[in-house]
Enzyme design. Structure first.
Site, PDB file in Angstrom:
ATOM      1  CG  HIS A 137      -2.090   0.922   1.046  1.00  0.00           C
ATOM      2  ND1 HIS A 137      -2.006   2.292   1.208  1.00  0.00           N
ATOM      3  CD2 HIS A 137      -3.378   0.664   0.690  1.00  0.00           C
ATOM      4  CE1 HIS A 137      -3.182   2.828   0.973  1.00  0.00           C
ATOM      5  NE2 HIS A 137      -4.038   1.866   0.652  1.00  0.00           N
ATOM      6  CG  HIS A 138       1.766   4.940  -2.978  1.00  0.00           C
ATOM      7  ND1 HIS A 138       2.946   5.454  -2.479  1.00  0.00           N
ATOM      8  CD2 HIS A 138       1.818   5.158  -4.323  1.00  0.00           C
ATOM      9  CE1 HIS A 138       3.658   5.971  -3.457  1.00  0.00           C
ATOM     10  NE2 HIS A 138       3.009   5.803  -4.585  1.00  0.00           N
ATOM     11  CB  SER A 139      -0.628   4.513   3.347  1.00  0.00           C
ATOM     12  OG  SER A 139      -0.730   3.130   3.669  1.00  0.00           O
ATOM     13  N   GLY A 141       4.900   4.244   2.226  1.00  0.00           N
ATOM     14  CA  GLY A 141       6.078   5.004   1.837  1.00  0.00           C
ATOM     15  C   GLY A 141       5.965   5.496   0.412  1.00  0.00           C
TER      16      GLY A 141
END
Length: 478
Positions: A137-139, A141
């Site tokens: 998930h892009h959250s 990093g």
């Protein structure tokens, strides 16, 4: 079920945006291996590296319906390393892998566990004996940090104890300060230019939120495109060809890649429009292309990216390298034209990138996003970020990779093809260098771009046409 181990690192502003329902983004990285993959070896390697990174052993702490931060938890690797049973006889293995990765975009990750997983497909394809697929998930990093971290868990194939070597950018030498007046004059002029270009870029950025939209072309998605299933394809070209153009034109790798992208997209759109014209005698595709507004949205890290060694030290608990999402947007205009001289694409690309380098657009957009988040909350900030992206056409990125062959826990890699999905674009183009190759990785909405292989062909052919100019000159000089 993962158990909590206390703690609670707050979410960064960008992480909060990436977790918003309207902006739910993932990073996906395909790595082709030259040998079959031993899942047990991979798990043992992950225990010694990735599981020592706090973000990969933390889950989202949710209280009263809000994401409040990261909480350390106990990780069960069997929940994260997935090895599906695959029929030993598959007629179209490449298509099988593409379908498998595409199906991953249909289901979100489980928020009750750390937001990553690794899929191992022991299936022989055209370019590899097996394929591993990271979904993160892009959250967790920014893209550059995540790719750097993944490379930090690899080692040189020629030296199993050595980390990969990543090329560094050399800055051009500045004007000698021996002439203090000239230096002062140039510094003032440069500073005024920086202020002017930053103001212009920010005005255009704000207008993009409310008014300026890209032309509706066969590359642009409709509302809700971020929710559609995505398809991932890639094409590998020679780094020697890219370096040939770079050296002959005295530009950068980024300049060449932007030139190839603009030329390839122009070829693709020209074909689509010509097909739509049905042979009309009055059709002039060149004039139509010139009227197209087509821009790329680029996420830019506004902090120094920790190097491979820093990431390795972080997993060994020897480093305090910063981690997280601190990114701003840059909107890059593309020139859609058909040029008889292929080198004109390179000249235009260099001028565009040189202009964007002389601006603080990325820093200002990051500060504005953080301010909006604090003042109005995640919902408003995510809506604005989504609108900026939707009003552009393509996401574009380039990440330098290892200059030599590397191994993933003892498994030599044939290629690396990362990408992203979950943002409101029908097309994402990512360039990833590896050894003497460059992988062009496309993430497409198959409803909009029904044949992404044609677009790969156009990008590859555009690079060939640019290179042929210099090859022809070398033959003439022999």
């Amino acid at each position: 079920m993962a158990s909590s181990r206390g703690g609670g690192e707050p979410l960064s502003p960008a992480a909060q945006l990436f977790l918003a329902p309207s902006f739910n983004c993932y990073v996906i990285a395909m790595m082709g291996c030259k040998t079959k993959i031993n899942p047990q070896v991979i798990k043992e390697g992950l225990c010694q590296t990735l599981l020592k990174h706090p973000r990969f052993t933390s889950k989202l702490e949710v209280r009263k319906g809000r994401n409040t931060g990261w909480t350390l938890t106990t990780v069960n690797l069997d929940d994260h390393v997935i090895v599906p049973e695959i029929d030993s006889v598959i007629d179209f293995p490449d298509r099988f892998v593409e379908d498998y990765v595409s199906n991953l975009t249909k289901t979100p990750l489980d928020l009750s566990k750390p937001l990553w997983e690794l899929h191992i497909l022991n299936i022989k394809t055209t370019d590899a004996e097996a394929v591993s697929i990271f979904r993160i998930h892009h959250s967790m990093g920014d893209g550059a940090s995540l790719i750097s971290l993944l490379l930090a868990i690899t080692r040189k194939t020629s030296d199993p104890d050595a980390l990969p070597t990543i090329p560094t950018h050399k800055r051009a030498s500045s004007i000698s300060q021996s002439n203090s007046f000239l230096w002062f004059f140039m510094a003032v002029w440069w500073g005024l230019g920086l202020i002017w270009y930053t103001v212009v870029d920010m005005v255009l950025f704000v207008l993009t939120i409310f008014f300026i939209k890209d032309t509706q072309t066969p590359l642009k998605g409709a509302p809700g495109v971020e929710l559609n299933t995505k398809r991932f394809v890639y094409r590998t070209v020679s780094m020697d060809d890219i370096k040939l153009v770079k050296n002959e034109m005295k530009t950068t790798i980024n300049d060449v890649l932007l030139a190839v992208t603009q030329a390839g997209l122009a070829r693709y759109l020209n074909r689509e429009y010509c097909a739509g014209a049905n042979g009309a005698a009055e059709w002039n595709s060149s004039s139509i292309l010139k009227k197209i507004r087509l821009r790329a949205a680029i996420l830019v890290n506004i902090r120094p990216v920790a190097g491979i060694q820093d990431m390795a030290d972080m997993m060994a608990e020897k480093s305090k390298a910063k981690w997280g999402n601190r990114m701003g947007y840059v909107i890059l205009p593309f020139s859609m034209s058909l040029h008889e001289d292929p080198l004109e694409y390179v000249r235009q690309a260099k001028a565009t990138i040189d202009r964007k380098k002389h601006s603080l657009e990325a820093v200002c957009t990051y500060v504005c996003a953080k301010l909006l988040l604090n003042l109005f909350g995640v919902k408003v900030a995510a809506s604005i970020a989504r609108r900026v992206l939707f009003n552009t056409t393509v996401a574009f990125s380039n990440v330098p990779g290892p200059v030599e062959e590397i191994s993933f826990y003892g498994h030599p890699l044939a290629y690396i093809a990362p990408s992203v999905y979950g943002h409101p674009h029908a097309l994402t183009i990512h360039y990833q260098s590896y050894a003497n190759k460059m992988t062009i990785s496309l993430s497409v909405d198959p409803i909009v771009i029904t044949d992404p292989y044609l677009l790969c062909d156009d990008l590859q052919e555009s690079l060939k046409l640019i290179c042929d100019v210099f090859r022809g000159r070398h033959i003439d000089n022999v």
